[in-house]
Design a protein around this motif. Sequence first.
Motif, PDB file in Angstrom:
ATOM      1  N   ASN A   1       0.753  -1.305  -0.010  1.00 16.59           N
ATOM      2  CA  ASN A   1      -0.024  -0.016  -0.027  1.00 16.59           C
ATOM      3  C   ASN A   1       0.758   1.397   0.048  1.00 16.59           C
ATOM      4  OD1 ASN A   1       0.210   0.647   3.024  1.00 16.59           O
ATOM      5  ND2 ASN A   1      -0.348  -1.274   3.410  1.00 16.59           N
ATOM      6  N   GLY A   2       0.193   2.662  -0.097  1.00 16.30           N
ATOM      7  CA  GLY A   2       0.931   3.551  -0.197  1.00 16.30           C
ATOM      8  C   GLY A   2       1.640   4.078   1.058  1.00 16.30           C
ATOM      9  N   THR A   3       0.917   3.725   2.004  1.00 14.68           N
ATOM     10  CA  THR A   3       1.593   3.855   3.492  1.00 14.68           C
ATOM     11  C   THR A   3       2.949   3.389   3.871  1.00 14.68           C
ATOM     12  OG1 THR A   3      -0.687   4.269   4.251  1.00 14.68           O
ATOM     13  CG2 THR A   3       1.112   4.218   6.060  1.00 14.68           C
ATOM     14  N   ILE A   4       3.002   1.708   3.558  1.00 13.05           N
ATOM     15  CA  ILE A   4       4.092   1.191   3.985  1.00 13.05           C
ATOM     16  C   ILE A   4       5.234   1.556   2.713  1.00 13.05           C
ATOM     17  CG2 ILE A   4       3.735  -0.802   2.259  1.00 13.05           C
ATOM     18  CD1 ILE A   4       5.014  -1.339   5.846  1.00 13.05           C
TER      19      ILE A   4
ATOM     20  N   PHE B   1      -0.425  19.775   4.367  1.00 14.62           N
ATOM     21  CA  PHE B   1      -1.693  19.845   3.693  1.00 14.62           C
ATOM     22  C   PHE B   1      -1.562  18.427   2.823  1.00 14.62           C
ATOM     23  CE2 PHE B   1      -4.984  20.817   0.340  1.00 14.62           C
ATOM     24  CZ  PHE B   1      -6.001  21.150   1.261  1.00 14.62           C
ATOM     25  N   SER B   2      -2.185  17.580   3.365  1.00 14.31           N
ATOM     26  CA  SER B   2      -2.022  15.959   2.690  1.00 14.31           C
ATOM     27  C   SER B   2      -2.891  15.200   3.515  1.00 14.31           C
ATOM     28  CB  SER B   2      -0.650  15.424   2.657  1.00 14.31           C
ATOM     29  OG  SER B   2      -0.178  14.257   2.044  1.00 14.31           O
ATOM     30  N   TYR B   3      -3.125  13.997   3.223  1.00 14.20           N
ATOM     31  CA  TYR B   3      -3.772  12.798   4.109  1.00 14.20           C
ATOM     32  C   TYR B   3      -2.815  12.633   5.159  1.00 14.20           C
ATOM     33  CZ  TYR B   3      -5.965   8.462   4.943  1.00 14.20           C
ATOM     34  OH  TYR B   3      -6.835   7.668   5.704  1.00 14.20           O
TER      35      TYR B   3
ATOM     36  N   TYR C   1       8.996  12.123  -2.371  1.00 14.99           N
ATOM     37  CA  TYR C   1       7.691  12.842  -2.436  1.00 14.99           C
ATOM     38  C   TYR C   1       6.662  11.568  -2.197  1.00 14.99           C
ATOM     39  CZ  TYR C   1      10.111  16.790  -4.583  1.00 14.99           C
ATOM     40  OH  TYR C   1      10.733  17.719  -4.786  1.00 14.99           O
ATOM     41  N   ASP C   2       5.583  12.176  -1.617  1.00 19.18           N
ATOM     42  CA  ASP C   2       4.432  11.320  -1.379  1.00 19.18           C
ATOM     43  C   ASP C   2       3.602  11.489  -2.722  1.00 19.18           C
ATOM     44  OD1 ASP C   2       1.773  10.273  -1.106  1.00 19.18           O
ATOM     45  OD2 ASP C   2       1.855  10.758   1.077  1.00 19.18           O
ATOM     46  N   GLY C   3       3.732  10.594  -3.814  1.00 14.31           N
ATOM     47  CA  GLY C   3       3.027  10.960  -5.006  1.00 14.31           C
ATOM     48  C   GLY C   3       1.942  10.210  -4.953  1.00 14.31           C
ATOM     49  N   ALA C   4       1.088   9.918  -4.033  1.00 12.84           N
ATOM     50  CA  ALA C   4      -0.032   9.096  -4.144  1.00 12.84           C
ATOM     51  C   ALA C   4      -1.038   9.679  -4.958  1.00 12.84           C
ATOM     52  CB  ALA C   4      -0.454   9.019  -2.591  1.00 12.84           C
ATOM     53  N   HIS C   5      -1.081  10.982  -5.171  1.00 13.05           N
ATOM     54  CA  HIS C   5      -2.083  11.490  -6.092  1.00 13.05           C
ATOM     55  C   HIS C   5      -1.618  11.667  -7.694  1.00 13.05           C
ATOM     56  CE1 HIS C   5      -3.723  13.824  -2.474  1.00 13.05           C
ATOM     57  NE2 HIS C   5      -3.733  12.633  -2.371  1.00 13.05           N
ATOM     58  N   GLY C   6      -0.421  11.289  -7.977  1.00 18.95           N
ATOM     59  CA  GLY C   6       0.654  11.741  -9.193  1.00 18.95           C
ATOM     60  C   GLY C   6       0.432  10.906 -10.290  1.00 18.95           C
TER      61      GLY C   6
ATOM     62  N   CYS D   1       3.740   5.926  -4.205  1.00 18.43           N
ATOM     63  CA  CYS D   1       2.450   6.090  -4.647  1.00 18.43           C
ATOM     64  C   CYS D   1       1.597   5.171  -4.251  1.00 18.43           C
ATOM     65  CB  CYS D   1       2.459   5.893  -6.364  1.00 18.43           C
ATOM     66  SG  CYS D   1       1.025   6.450  -7.038  1.00 18.43           S
ATOM     67  N   SER D   2       0.502   5.288  -4.182  1.00 19.61           N
ATOM     68  CA  SER D   2      -0.726   4.425  -3.655  1.00 19.61           C
ATOM     69  C   SER D   2      -1.489   4.068  -4.767  1.00 19.61           C
ATOM     70  CB  SER D   2      -1.659   5.271  -2.661  1.00 19.61           C
ATOM     71  OG  SER D   2      -2.844   4.556  -2.405  1.00 19.61           O
ATOM     72  N   PHE D   3      -1.839   2.668  -4.832  1.00 20.35           N
ATOM     73  CA  PHE D   3      -2.769   2.351  -5.787  1.00 20.35           C
ATOM     74  C   PHE D   3      -4.078   1.840  -5.119  1.00 20.35           C
ATOM     75  CE2 PHE D   3       1.462   0.469  -8.160  1.00 20.35           C
ATOM     76  CZ  PHE D   3       1.547   1.940  -8.441  1.00 20.35           C
TER      77      PHE D   3
ATOM     78  N   THR E   1      -9.432   3.690  -4.465  1.00 25.68           N
ATOM     79  CA  THR E   1     -10.031   5.135  -4.674  1.00 25.68           C
ATOM     80  C   THR E   1      -9.333   5.890  -5.621  1.00 25.68           C
ATOM     81  OG1 THR E   1      -8.718   5.917  -2.844  1.00 25.68           O
ATOM     82  CG2 THR E   1     -11.313   5.128  -2.465  1.00 25.68           C
ATOM     83  N   LYS E   2      -8.041   5.473  -6.108  1.00 23.29           N
ATOM     84  CA  LYS E   2      -7.067   6.489  -6.847  1.00 23.29           C
ATOM     85  C   LYS E   2      -7.314   6.200  -8.053  1.00 23.29           C
ATOM     86  CE  LYS E   2      -5.029   6.925  -2.551  1.00 23.29           C
ATOM     87  NZ  LYS E   2      -4.886   7.996  -1.902  1.00 23.29           N
ATOM     88  N   VAL E   3      -6.999   7.280  -9.000  1.00 26.17           N
ATOM     89  CA  VAL E   3      -6.696   7.060 -10.423  1.00 26.17           C
ATOM     90  C   VAL E   3      -6.403   5.701 -11.157  1.00 26.17           C
ATOM     91  CG1 VAL E   3      -5.935   8.111 -12.462  1.00 26.17           C
ATOM     92  CG2 VAL E   3      -6.585   9.712 -10.801  1.00 26.17           C
TER      93      VAL E   3
HETATM   94  C1  LIG Z   1      -3.958   7.418  -0.410  1.00 29.41           C
HETATM   95  C2  LIG Z   1      -2.763   8.407   0.134  1.00 29.41           C
HETATM   96  C3  LIG Z   1      -1.988   7.594   0.891  1.00 29.41           C
HETATM   97  C4  LIG Z   1      -2.216   6.348   1.602  1.00 29.41           C
HETATM   98  O1  LIG Z   1      -2.255   5.245   0.885  1.00 29.41           O
HETATM   99  P1  LIG Z   1      -2.657   3.950   1.064  1.00 29.41           P
HETATM  100  O2  LIG Z   1      -2.387   3.026  -0.175  1.00 29.41           O
HETATM  101  O3  LIG Z   1      -4.309   4.003   1.430  1.00 29.41           O
HETATM  102  O4  LIG Z   1      -1.993   3.360   2.257  1.00 29.41           O
HETATM  103  C5  LIG Z   1      -0.879   8.422   1.182  1.00 29.41           C
HETATM  104  N1  LIG Z   1      -0.807   9.658   0.920  1.00 29.41           N
HETATM  105  C6  LIG Z   1      -1.559  10.283   0.289  1.00 29.41           C
HETATM  106  C7  LIG Z   1      -1.285  11.777   0.148  1.00 29.41           C
HETATM  107  C8  LIG Z   1      -2.849   9.565  -0.030  1.00 29.41           C
HETATM  108  O5  LIG Z   1      -3.830  10.309  -0.911  1.00 29.41           O
END
Ligand SMILES: *Cc1c(COP(=O)(O)O)cnc(C)c1O
Length: 359
Positions: free
Chosen positions: A57-60, A80-82, A152-157, A176-178, A181-183
């Motif tokens: 996941n995007g957090t690990i 300003f982020s999750y 970089y937390d590229g979870a939205h990129g 990045c997060s897959f 809910t992501k794109v």
């Molecule tokens: C979704 C998101 C995460 C977490 O990703 P997961 O895959 O749900 O663990 C981290 N940072 C941002 C900015 C996110 O939007």
Amino acid sequence: MAINVTKSFLPPIEEYQEIIKGIWDNTWLTNNGPLVRKLEGQLKEYLNVENLLFVGNGTIAIQIALKALNLTGEIITTPFSYCATTTSILWESLQPVFVDIEPKTFNINADLIEAAITEKTSAIMATHVYGRPCDVEKIEAIAQKHNLKVIYDGAHGFGATYKGKSVLSFGDITTCSFHATKVFHSIEGGCVVSNNADLNKKLELYRSFGHKNDDYYMMGINAKNSEFHAAMGLCNLPKVADIINNRRVISEKYDELLNWEKLQRPSNEIEGFEYNYAYYPVILESEVKLLQVTEALKQHEITPRRYFYPSLNQLPYLDFYNPCPISENIAQRALSLPLYYDLALEDVERIASIINENL
Ligand SMILES: *Cc1c(COP(=O)(O)O)cnc(C)c1O
């Protein structure tokens, strides 16, 4: 039908079944199986990056990035982020130091970073908020000057580009997060993109308990992902262009219909930037208005979300307070509107008129 801020894309079930059939032939369910490696190959090609690992996941992904760079002390980060962006820092027993955002893109204000650097600072970790790139050039220059690492937390990129390169290709490591809910998603999942092969090897070991067969190298964790998740990623990757295109059409409809005398939005006017339409945030005049609009939408079974609230420097489990007035202000007023691949344009019209009537 109820309308949520997002709705997960699902490929035709036959396509998924076709890909997972092989799992019944080889009984390889997880642990760096053939589908995981195939997805990694396709992602590297799609993003045009050299080193990429598919993770749980995007957090690990953020956690192993922080570990692999041997970070200590203070991490300069965005408010300003999750919450996962800040929580991962705390989870690794590091100290987040918040630097306020700039009002055009809501990304970390690179001009304020140097003043926050101390002897204990080891890295800068910023989010490309809503998919818009941070000032990667300025951040790179600061990092070089002060010998800091950049994550970089590229979870939205995913799918967004800057100067012809994927938004996920900057810094020492981009995560990045897959998530569903992501794109682009693999149900649960994510990746780490790193800028050199040695770092990639280290991340690979961290992903899998720190050992390879009977050779123990380091203390790792389990950041792996399964063949079933990889299969969903393989189904969805070829659809990303269409998904982004649908999201663009829907976003342009909102652009056209909403009352911009009473609303603000982040700017796409960043030279060389192509957006992935990951979110559709609007900034209302006040939190009172935001709650009013949310309530009015709720009456019609429409559920927007407060991305991102609270400003992370105000998370209740922090034992310190760095004031970030711009982020705090924006977080009180930011509302993400429904946006997903098959949201009907008539629904966008309905949503826009409910909002406009309540501004
Ligand atoms: C979704 C998101 C995460 C977490 O990703 P997961 O895959 O749900 O663990 C981290 N940072 C941002 C900015 C996110 O939007």
